[in-house]
Design a protein around this motif. Structure first.
Motif, PDB file in Angstrom:
ATOM      1  N   LEU A  34       0.840  -1.176   0.000  1.00 10.61           N
ATOM      2  CA  LEU A  34       0.000   0.000   0.000  1.00 10.61           C
ATOM      3  C   LEU A  34       0.879   1.230   0.000  1.00 10.61           C
ATOM      4  CD1 LEU A  34      -2.600  -1.104   2.659  1.00 10.61           C
ATOM      5  CD2 LEU A  34      -2.940  -0.903   0.207  1.00 10.61           C
ATOM      6  N   PRO A  35       0.358   2.273  -0.567  1.00 10.35           N
ATOM      7  CA  PRO A  35       1.129   3.507  -0.535  1.00 10.35           C
ATOM      8  C   PRO A  35       1.470   3.840   0.915  1.00 10.35           C
ATOM      9  CG  PRO A  35      -0.760   3.725  -1.961  1.00 10.35           C
ATOM     10  CD  PRO A  35      -0.885   2.401  -1.261  1.00 10.35           C
ATOM     11  N   PRO A  36       2.656   4.255   1.129  1.00  9.18           N
ATOM     12  CA  PRO A  36       3.130   4.457   2.482  1.00  9.18           C
ATOM     13  C   PRO A  36       2.561   5.693   3.165  1.00  9.18           C
ATOM     14  CG  PRO A  36       4.795   5.118   0.912  1.00  9.18           C
ATOM     15  CD  PRO A  36       3.661   4.537   0.129  1.00  9.18           C
ATOM     16  N   ALA A  37       2.329   6.713   2.390  1.00  9.78           N
ATOM     17  CA  ALA A  37       1.943   7.966   3.023  1.00  9.78           C
ATOM     18  C   ALA A  37       0.556   7.890   3.635  1.00  9.78           C
ATOM     19  CB  ALA A  37       1.989   9.085   1.991  1.00  9.78           C
ATOM     20  N   GLU A  38       0.388   8.582   4.691  1.00 17.93           N
ATOM     21  CA  GLU A  38      -0.923   8.690   5.314  1.00 17.93           C
ATOM     22  C   GLU A  38      -1.628   9.879   4.697  1.00 17.93           C
ATOM     23  OE1 GLU A  38      -3.998   8.267   8.343  1.00 17.93           O
ATOM     24  OE2 GLU A  38      -2.319   6.970   7.855  1.00 17.93           O
ATOM     25  N   PRO A  39      -2.567   9.639   3.877  1.00 13.73           N
ATOM     26  CA  PRO A  39      -3.235  10.706   3.166  1.00 13.73           C
ATOM     27  C   PRO A  39      -4.344  11.323   4.010  1.00 13.73           C
ATOM     28  CG  PRO A  39      -4.165   8.639   2.529  1.00 13.73           C
ATOM     29  CD  PRO A  39      -3.134   8.343   3.582  1.00 13.73           C
ATOM     30  N   PRO A  40      -4.865  12.408   3.554  1.00 16.23           N
ATOM     31  CA  PRO A  40      -5.958  13.013   4.290  1.00 16.23           C
ATOM     32  C   PRO A  40      -7.200  12.138   4.180  1.00 16.23           C
ATOM     33  CG  PRO A  40      -5.681  14.082   2.185  1.00 16.23           C
ATOM     34  CD  PRO A  40      -4.533  13.130   2.334  1.00 16.23           C
ATOM     35  N   ARG A  41      -8.020  12.250   5.119  1.00 14.98           N
ATOM     36  CA  ARG A  41      -9.275  11.520   5.045  1.00 14.98           C
ATOM     37  C   ARG A  41     -10.394  12.428   5.516  1.00 14.98           C
ATOM     38  NH1 ARG A  41      -6.680   8.551   9.550  1.00 14.98           N
ATOM     39  NH2 ARG A  41      -7.618   9.272  11.481  1.00 14.98           N
ATOM     40  N   LEU A  42     -11.570  12.060   5.202  1.00 18.07           N
ATOM     41  CA  LEU A  42     -12.690  12.899   5.576  1.00 18.07           C
ATOM     42  C   LEU A  42     -12.776  12.965   7.094  1.00 18.07           C
ATOM     43  CD1 LEU A  42     -15.412  11.856   3.008  1.00 18.07           C
ATOM     44  CD2 LEU A  42     -13.785  13.727   2.913  1.00 18.07           C
ATOM     45  N   PRO A  43     -12.994  14.132   7.602  1.00 19.93           N
ATOM     46  CA  PRO A  43     -13.027  14.300   9.039  1.00 19.93           C
ATOM     47  C   PRO A  43     -14.232  13.607   9.666  1.00 19.93           C
ATOM     48  CG  PRO A  43     -13.739  16.291   7.942  1.00 19.93           C
ATOM     49  CD  PRO A  43     -13.251  15.368   6.870  1.00 19.93           C
ATOM     50  N   PRO A  44     -14.127  13.313  10.917  1.00 19.64           N
ATOM     51  CA  PRO A  44     -15.228  12.624  11.596  1.00 19.64           C
ATOM     52  C   PRO A  44     -16.508  13.447  11.615  1.00 19.64           C
ATOM     53  CG  PRO A  44     -13.245  12.671  12.944  1.00 19.64           C
ATOM     54  CD  PRO A  44     -12.991  13.584  11.786  1.00 19.64           C
ATOM     55  N   SER A  45     -16.360  14.709  11.337  1.00 16.45           N
ATOM     56  CA  SER A  45     -17.553  15.558  11.366  1.00 16.45           C
ATOM     57  C   SER A  45     -18.488  15.274  10.205  1.00 16.45           C
ATOM     58  CB  SER A  45     -17.139  17.027  11.339  1.00 16.45           C
ATOM     59  OG  SER A  45     -16.403  17.295  10.162  1.00 16.45           O
ATOM     60  N   VAL A  46     -17.980  14.554   9.215  1.00 22.68           N
ATOM     61  CA  VAL A  46     -18.836  14.230   8.066  1.00 22.68           C
ATOM     62  C   VAL A  46     -19.865  13.198   8.513  1.00 22.68           C
ATOM     63  CG1 VAL A  46     -18.925  13.223   5.769  1.00 22.68           C
ATOM     64  CG2 VAL A  46     -17.026  14.703   6.414  1.00 22.68           C
ATOM     65  N   ARG A  47     -21.105  13.582   8.411  1.00 22.97           N
ATOM     66  CA  ARG A  47     -22.163  12.685   8.866  1.00 22.97           C
ATOM     67  C   ARG A  47     -23.260  12.574   7.831  1.00 22.97           C
ATOM     68  NH1 ARG A  47     -22.820  14.207  15.264  1.00 22.97           N
ATOM     69  NH2 ARG A  47     -20.713  13.597  15.881  1.00 22.97           N
ATOM     70  N   MET A  48     -23.984  11.518   7.968  1.00 22.65           N
ATOM     71  CA  MET A  48     -25.043  11.266   6.988  1.00 22.65           C
ATOM     72  C   MET A  48     -26.265  10.724   7.708  1.00 22.65           C
ATOM     73  SD  MET A  48     -24.813   8.900   3.588  1.00 22.65           S
ATOM     74  CE  MET A  48     -23.571   9.920   2.820  1.00 22.65           C
ATOM     75  N   SER A  49     -27.412  11.162   7.258  1.00 20.76           N
ATOM     76  CA  SER A  49     -28.650  10.643   7.834  1.00 20.76           C
ATOM     77  C   SER A  49     -29.585  10.209   6.715  1.00 20.76           C
ATOM     78  CB  SER A  49     -29.326  11.701   8.710  1.00 20.76           C
ATOM     79  OG  SER A  49     -29.689  12.818   7.932  1.00 20.76           O
ATOM     80  N   LEU A  50     -30.382   9.245   7.028  1.00 25.37           N
ATOM     81  CA  LEU A  50     -31.342   8.724   6.064  1.00 25.37           C
ATOM     82  C   LEU A  50     -32.603   9.571   6.141  1.00 25.37           C
ATOM     83  CD1 LEU A  50     -31.865   6.398   4.050  1.00 25.37           C
ATOM     84  CD2 LEU A  50     -32.765   5.089   5.970  1.00 25.37           C
ATOM     85  N   GLU A  51     -32.974  10.150   5.030  1.00 24.58           N
ATOM     86  CA  GLU A  51     -34.110  11.079   5.036  1.00 24.58           C
ATOM     87  C   GLU A  51     -35.441  10.367   5.264  1.00 24.58           C
ATOM     88  OE1 GLU A  51     -34.715  14.539   4.671  1.00 24.58           O
ATOM     89  OE2 GLU A  51     -32.707  14.452   5.511  1.00 24.58           O
ATOM     90  N   ASN A  52     -35.656   9.310   4.521  1.00 21.65           N
ATOM     91  CA  ASN A  52     -36.944   8.618   4.628  1.00 21.65           C
ATOM     92  C   ASN A  52     -36.831   7.394   5.526  1.00 21.65           C
ATOM     93  OD1 ASN A  52     -35.208   7.544   2.807  1.00 21.65           O
ATOM     94  ND2 ASN A  52     -36.724   7.079   1.237  1.00 21.65           N
ATOM     95  N   ARG A  53     -36.209   7.601   6.631  1.00 23.89           N
ATOM     96  CA  ARG A  53     -35.962   6.491   7.539  1.00 23.89           C
ATOM     97  C   ARG A  53     -37.251   5.803   8.003  1.00 23.89           C
ATOM     98  NH1 ARG A  53     -32.055   4.942  11.317  1.00 23.89           N
ATOM     99  NH2 ARG A  53     -30.691   6.644  10.700  1.00 23.89           N
ATOM    100  N   GLU A  54     -38.258   6.603   8.278  1.00 25.41           N
ATOM    101  CA  GLU A  54     -39.492   6.002   8.791  1.00 25.41           C
ATOM    102  C   GLU A  54     -40.096   5.037   7.774  1.00 25.41           C
ATOM    103  OE1 GLU A  54     -40.667   6.038  11.798  1.00 25.41           O
ATOM    104  OE2 GLU A  54     -38.909   7.226  12.354  1.00 25.41           O
TER     105      GLU A  54
END
Length: 485
Positions: free
Chosen positions: A91-111
């Motif tokens: 695997l590429p050795p470098a630690e690349p950026p990743r999406l921050p934990p603040s990225v969140r997702m919710s299901l709109e039509n969950r019900e």
DNA sequence: TCATCTCGCACGTTTGAACCGG
DNA sequence: ACCGGTTCAAACGTGCGAGATG
């Protein structure tokens, strides 16, 4: 906006991720390879998988153009992906950026999903492709408003069994067929800015499912009578002057479904008719309702000239009842903690059904493979329309075998894993958190141990495990506790 | 024989072109 | 010429049921 179908006409709206496994998977391919309730971001995996994206997520400028040594010059050549991405490859050795934990997702039509989930969601698949209903509709928050992202959906097998409708319930019936070609559906707006994605809910209503393994339209290919778990992926495509890359994957356990070519459960049929606007014609007062169809058949047999029935006559004068106002209120959603599927299994049995999540396919690799295409460069032509994947290491596959049920989410969100979006007026009493599974896209090659899942008591699932990649047979570790890394 | 799949049907919804008037 | 609203037909998405398939 780029439309995937325009960029890769040979693929259609979604993309094959890799050729079929060489020689197929070993007998009993990753059993119960699902990572049940992957309600965690795996920091370590984030690094691993994001590292794999890194070479394919070129930096973009504010306008989404490729940044390079000579911006004014000709388009940058495609980064040369290390093809094929074999299991032995580092695997590429470098630690690349990743999406921050603040990225969140919710299901709109969950019900709505929960109502179907409680009965046992079935999705029709056809040769020509069938849309999903309910559709996947999510809200994303926490993205960098100016950075570019792609939103993708893939469908992972949940379990390693095929299923059979036994009149009242679904039961496991033999081993699953070999996984169909992996494909991922890329939202047509991709790539778009974070602001765009966050402005309003993102709907994947155009996504289609098919059982045609030779499907030329790019629909997601599935096997009938199998159980699947949709996953939504956010892939960073670069920010203002920054490097691209990073991703996060989300699953919503209540969106797991069984594929069928014809509905098996009458409850599902009824719920679809009641909920799906396209099926209004089959409602009680519709002209295609059973009553009306029977009446038509009788008239036909008598040779009568069709005299409009009362309903038909009413419709001629104006909108049918079914088009006025909201559809009839469906029955109260059953308790999702009970699932007819799992309920038919002995304790500890039905490994497939216990976990809504399936094996972790490398997804979103389409972008990984041809990122430049999303930025206006020509995509490479893959043989026979299939591009070999740099991340095609078979399949990192997390996989726990859940016990107990589920296609349904826990009755309550786990306290500390909640991916709740913070809104002033949460639309749901049930926290609309998505299950951020970190970056599953091709993750899991040699990753470090994944954190233990902490969802019990709702789901006594064992910790996820990743199957060693490649190499067909030898690469796979079979079920049970074996294969944990 | 049975389970499953395929196909055509009739219906409702969506979409976009054509048309019209301001 | 442009814009916005309306109309209409074609395309599309449904579930159903008969027949085909293995």
């Amino acid at each position: 906006m780029y439309h995937p179908a325009e960029l890769f006409p040979q693929f259609g709206g979604s993309y094959p991720l890799r050729p079929a496994p060489h020689g197929g998977l070993p007998a009993g391919f990753p059993q119960g390879q699902a990572a049940p309730y992957e309600g965690f971001r795996y920091p370590d995996l984030d690094g691993v998988s994001a590292a794999k994206f890194e070479p394919f997520c070129p930096p973009l400028d504010r306008a989404g153009r490729l940044l390079g040594p000579s911006p004014a010059g000709p388009p940058l050549p495609l980064p040369a992906p290390p093809l094929p991405y074999g299991g032995g490859q580092q695997l590429p050795p470098a630690e690349p950026p990743r999406l921050p934990p603040s990225v969140r997702m919710s299901l709109e039509n969950r019900e709505l999903w929960k109502r179907f989930c409680a009965v046992g969601t079935e999705m029709i698949i056809t040769k020509s492709g069938r849309r999903m209903f309910p559709q996947l509709k999510v809200s994303v928050t926490g993205l960098d408003p100016e950075a570019k992202y792609l939103l993708l959906v893939d469908v992972a097998p949940a379990g390693a069994s095929r299923f059979k409708w036994q009149g009242q319930r679904w039961e496991a019936s033999g081993k699953a067929e070999l996984p169909p070609p992996d494909r991922v559906y890329i939202h047509p707006d991709s790539p778009a800015s974070g602001a765009h994605w966050m402005r309003q809910p993102v709907s994947f209503h155009r996504l289609k499912l098919t059982n045609n393994t030779l499907d030329p339209h790019g629909h997601l290919i599935l096997h009938s009578m199998h159980r699947y778990q949709p996953r939504v992926h956010v892939v960073g495509a670069g920010g203002p002057g920054g490097r691209g890359g990073g991703c996060a994957s989300f699953t919503f356990p209540e969106t797991a479904f069984l594929t069928v070519t014809a509905y098996q459960s009458p409850k599902i049929t009824q719920m679809k008719i009641e909920s799906n606007p396209f099926a209004k014609g089959f409602r009680e007062n519709g002209m295609n309702s059973k009553r009306e169809r029977d009446a038509r058949i009788k008239r036909k047999m008598r040779g009568d000239v069709a005299e409009p029935t009362r309903n038909e006559a009413d419709c001629k004068r104006g909108p049918c009842d079914s088009t006025q106002g909201p559809p009839p209120e469906p029955p109260a959603p059953p308790d999702c903690s009970f699932h007819p599927i799992s309920s038919s299994y002995p304790p500890g049995g039905s490994e497939e059904l216990g976990c809504p999540l399936g094996g972790v396919n490398p997804s979103a690799e389409a972008y990984v493979q041809h990122p430049a295409a999303f930025h206006g460069l020509q995509p490479p032509q893959g043989p026979a329309g299939y591009a070999s994947s740099p991340c095609a290491a078979p399949e990192a596959a997390a996989a726990p075998k859940p016990v107990g049920d589920p296609g349904c989410p826990p009755a309550k969100p786990p306290p500390d894993q909640s991916n709740c979006r913070t809104t002033s007026a949460p639309p749901l009493t049930y926290p609309p958190y998505g299950l951020d599974v970190g970056c599953l896209l091709g993750a899991g090659l040699d990753g470090p141990p994944a954190p233990e899942l902490r969802f019990p008591p709702f789901l006594p699932c064992p910790p996820p495990r990743l199957y060693a990649p490649p190499g067909p047979p030898a690469g796979y570790l079979e079920g049970g506790s074996k294969g944990l890394f």
